[in-house]
Design a protein around this motif. Structure first.
Motif: not given
Length: 444
Positions: A90-95, A98-99, A110-113, A335-337
């Motif tokens: 999975s990849s994650y971007d600035e949009n 993140v909870e 927690w983040a969704s890809p 990805g969850n920053r």
């Protein structure tokens, strides 16, 4: 593929591909090149490395010692199983949304890809064994169930606050096996069979080692595989005092004085979590309202012949957290920053730079790398989840951000960065790191 690694050490690798992969190990430093003795008679192939030999017949391996006694063998029928499984990344971007939240185990996110794709095909593996009825089996790390002898037991192998994985199995017959796979694994020697199961491996890969039949000689072979353990500083052999938690420098000095007044030996005081400014979880700097002069405070402990250990975390929270902002700016976060990417050499170097500038230069002696299984604590609700459910919760969350073939290796790389970082700036000060999770090869 059987590979002669050294006298008393053989490697077993299995795949369904046309050829084997050429990839380095995160755990094993021993390179192949040892010349074993190969013979073939009556449809059996035997590879000998000193007093240890492996006989292959109809695809099943039998390991023997110099006297010809069977040390370990695979069953003739289905010695192993490999089933193809797609690997998704999975990849994650600035949009990415993140909870953030917190638990008794600290801050979480927690983040969704933003995108998920199939990266490659790997294997779900099952390596079957036949053990002697009288032998005992030990190892596989530290687990809360408290089992010693693993005969008749099953053990889930994934990193957790209450679990630390070392994928090494040793026998009272004097042999050992190192499973060189970084995924979720499970060991079974129960009504379901005797085997090691691996969730996601690019190859089924393990090492068999044997010395003269003693445990000490087996550990000599293991040390050849993973590297020698660096000597700990002498103070680490003494009394290390920790609690949840010391609040400020004044309290810690008072505690050291009281130990000395009572003539109770004390070698190390540990500053557990929340040494950082409030609301900036994981910032590798002292809260100056409670530790106004860190260097002077640590020097006061040293005058009392007390060393200082501090808890550091891979998680970094808060918009005002300078460490977090620097990591984000350099693309070093997962990805969850919240968690830095310990698999990235650049990120490990930056993490050490921060720890060095704000902690080590003040005189910090030792590290407690806390929360090194940083994705899920599963401490929610009144009812403790069942073991299978805990494994699913933790490993599924880790797979959101990491390659499923490597989810057990985060602590290994994190500790590596601390060790090499400190040695790069101080050759005269031994590294002491009490990491919360472990893995084979983590001592070097």
């Amino acid at each position: 593929r059987l590979t002669a690694m050294a006298e008393g050490i053989l490697r077993v690798t299995r795949t369904r591909r046309e050829s084997f992969l050429d990839q380095s190990s995160a755990t094993v430093i021993l390179k192949s090149g040892f010349e074993g003795q190969l013979t073939e008679t009556d449809g059996k192939v035997v590879l000998a490395v000193g007093d240890l030999s492996a006989e292959v017949s109809s695809g099943a391996i039998t390991f023997r010692n110099e006297a010809g006694e069977v040390l370990l063998r695979e069953p003739d029928r289905r010695p192993y199983l490999l089933e193809e499984r797609p690997v998704f990344l999975s990849s994650y971007d600035e949009n990415t949304r993140v909870e953030e939240g917190s638990s008794v185990d600290g801050v979480r996110a927690w983040a969704s890809p933003s995108r998920t794709w199939q990266d490659r095909i790997a294997y779900e593996c099952r390596q079957n064994f036949v053990f002697d009825a009288s032998e005992g089996l030990y190892g596989l790390g530290s687990h809360e169930e408290g089992h010693g002898n693993l005969r008749g037991r099953s053990q889930l192998l994934y990193q957790h606050n209450m679990k630390a994985v070392v994928p090494v199995l040793v026998s009272t017959k004097g042999w050992g096996v190192l499973f060189d796979m970084g995924c979720l694994m499970a060991f079974h020697d129960d009504e379901s069979g005797s085997y090691l199961w691996a969730d996601c491996a690019d190859e089924l890969d393990w090492y068999f080692f044997y010395g003269d039949g003693s445990y000490a000689s087996a550990m000599e072979k293991y040390r050849l595989l993973t590297g020698e353990t660096p000597m700990l500083p002498k103070y680490a052999l003494g009394y290390v005092q920790s609690k949840e938690r010391y609040v400020d420098a004044e309290e810690m000095i008072a505690v050291a004085d009281e130990y000395r007044r009572r003539k109770v030996p004390l070698d190390v005081l540990v500053l557990d979590w929340q040494s950082w400014p409030e609301g900036q979880w994981g910032w590798k700097t002292f809260d100056r309202s409670r530790f106004p002069d860190p260097a002077a405070f640590i020097e006061e402990l040293h005058r009392r012949d007390v060393r200082f250990m501090i808890s550091i975390w891979p998680s970094m929270q808060g918009e005002r957290n300078a460490d977090r902002q620097e990591m984000l700016a350099n693309g070093c976060m997962l990805g969850n920053r919240l968690i830095y990417n310990a698999f990235d050499p650049k990120a490990r170097a930056l993490y050490w730079k921060q720890a060095n500038e704000h902690l080590f230069t003040h005189g910090v002696d030792a590290w407690w790398c806390d929360c090194t299984e940083p994705f899920e604590s599963d401490w929610k609700g009144m009812i403790k989840p069942e073991p299978f459910r805990r494994a699913q919760l933790n490993t599924d969350e880790a797979k959101r951000y990491l390659d499923p073939a490597k989810i057990n290796l985060y602590s290994l790389y994190h500790s590596q960065g601390i060790y090499h970082g400190q040695r790069s700036v101080r050759q005269d000060k031994r590294v002491c790191n009490l990491t919360r999770s472990s893995y084979a090869g983590q001592h070097r």
